[in-house]
Design an enzyme around this catalytic site. Sequence first.
Site, short mmCIF file in Angstrom:
data_model
loop_
_atom_site.label_atom_id
_atom_site.label_comp_id
_atom_site.label_asym_id
_atom_site.label_seq_id
_atom_site.Cartn_x
_atom_site.Cartn_y
_atom_site.Cartn_z
N GLY A 109 -7.20 5.24 6.18
CA GLY A 109 -6.75 6.13 5.12
C GLY A 109 -6.94 7.58 5.52
N TYR B 102 -9.87 2.78 -4.26
CA TYR B 102 -8.94 3.85 -4.65
C TYR B 102 -9.13 4.39 -6.06
CZ TYR B 102 -6.76 2.42 -0.32
OH TYR B 102 -6.54 2.12 1.00
N ARG C 49 -10.96 2.39 12.76
CA ARG C 49 -12.16 2.32 11.90
C ARG C 49 -12.51 0.86 11.72
NH1 ARG C 49 -10.77 2.97 6.60
NH2 ARG C 49 -11.78 0.96 6.21
N GLU D 170 -13.46 -6.28 10.21
CA GLU D 170 -12.09 -6.04 10.65
C GLU D 170 -11.96 -4.62 11.15
OE1 GLU D 170 -9.37 -4.97 6.93
OE2 GLU D 170 -10.32 -6.93 6.69
N GLU E 189 0.82 -1.22 0.00
CA GLU E 189 0.00 0.00 0.00
C GLU E 189 0.86 1.28 0.00
OE1 GLU E 189 -3.64 -0.60 2.69
OE2 GLU E 189 -2.27 -2.15 3.34
N ASN F 14 -9.30 -1.28 11.42
CA ASN F 14 -8.11 -0.63 10.86
C ASN F 14 -7.55 0.34 11.89
OD1 ASN F 14 -8.50 -1.35 7.77
ND2 ASN F 14 -10.48 -0.75 8.57
N SER G 10 -6.43 -3.14 2.84
CA SER G 10 -7.01 -2.66 1.57
C SER G 10 -7.49 -3.80 0.67
CB SER G 10 -6.00 -1.80 0.79
OG SER G 10 -5.75 -0.60 1.49
N ASP H 270 -14.91 -2.05 10.08
CA ASP H 270 -15.81 -2.37 8.97
C ASP H 270 -16.79 -3.44 9.41
OD1 ASP H 270 -14.24 -0.63 7.49
OD2 ASP H 270 -12.99 -2.23 6.68
#
Length: 311
Positions: free
Chosen positions: A279, A220, A259, A273, A18, A275, A149, A261
């Site tokens: 981002g 992205y 964050r 999961e 990434e 994070n 990602s 999900d």
Amino acid sequence: MTGKKLKVALLAGGKSAEREVSLKSGEQVFQALDKDRYDISRYDPRDDLPRLAQDAGSIDVALIILHGRLGEDGTIQGFLESLGVPYQGSGVLGSAVAINKILSKELYGQAGLPTAPYAILDRNHPENIEDVLNRLGLPLVIKPEHEGSSIGLSIVRTEDQLPKALQDAWGYDRRCLVEKFIRGIEVTGGVLGNDELQALPLIEIIPGEGYEFFDYKAKYTPGASREICPARISPELTARAQELAKRAHRALFCRGYSRTDMIIDGEEIYILETNTIPGMTQTSLFPQAAAVAGISFSNLLDKLIELALEK
């Protein structure tokens, strides 16, 4: 702000899959940081670790804008700890735990958090795949043990797709996670804070036409997905999902921000999961949710630096 500027080390780039996302995020963070408050030096951990170590004595705080391995997994956090440099976000333990999808699943389970049924397949000692298929059914989601990602992730709808999906995941890790695929509304819940946690407004994610799920390209490629904030779900479901995001943050020993999900199927919510370094471009999910909560991108960065400097 009066007085001396804070000396900020901005880390972006690195060596993970990434890298390009990290560099883009790092540039936008640099542009948004208040130059009246901060004296900013930039470092790419791929090339600049010796210089970072040399400068450590004069650095007040680091902003880690790295994703994936050697950035989000506790390694750079440990390096900064050894240098005595405070940094935003989760520490060594929380970072290492959250990037490991298998360990995260186990800790979610111990905390009583709902996740999709799953199995673990080891490249060196694969159990009978028929047993997994019989237990979980199709479709399945295959994920490497690490990576972010959606790198290395596949959705398997027919049995003949499974060998390639496993080989793709095993190309990144010896072990992979095999999850029952749950169709529903995908949402993500940001959390901000150290001891006192603030749940940000939920974002609903709708992958665009031609994208089976919110994969790397859907994330992205500009315009590939729709992101709706606040998510179009009931107040009751919203409150439950926000509480689950906070509980996931605590279960994985996160700090500062995260964050999580989730998938909502009817009235059921499943955690996917968490994070630990979301981002950080202005259009990324976490800054979008913060903006809806009344926190500008620049103020969000101020807040992360404040949280990093809390003892």
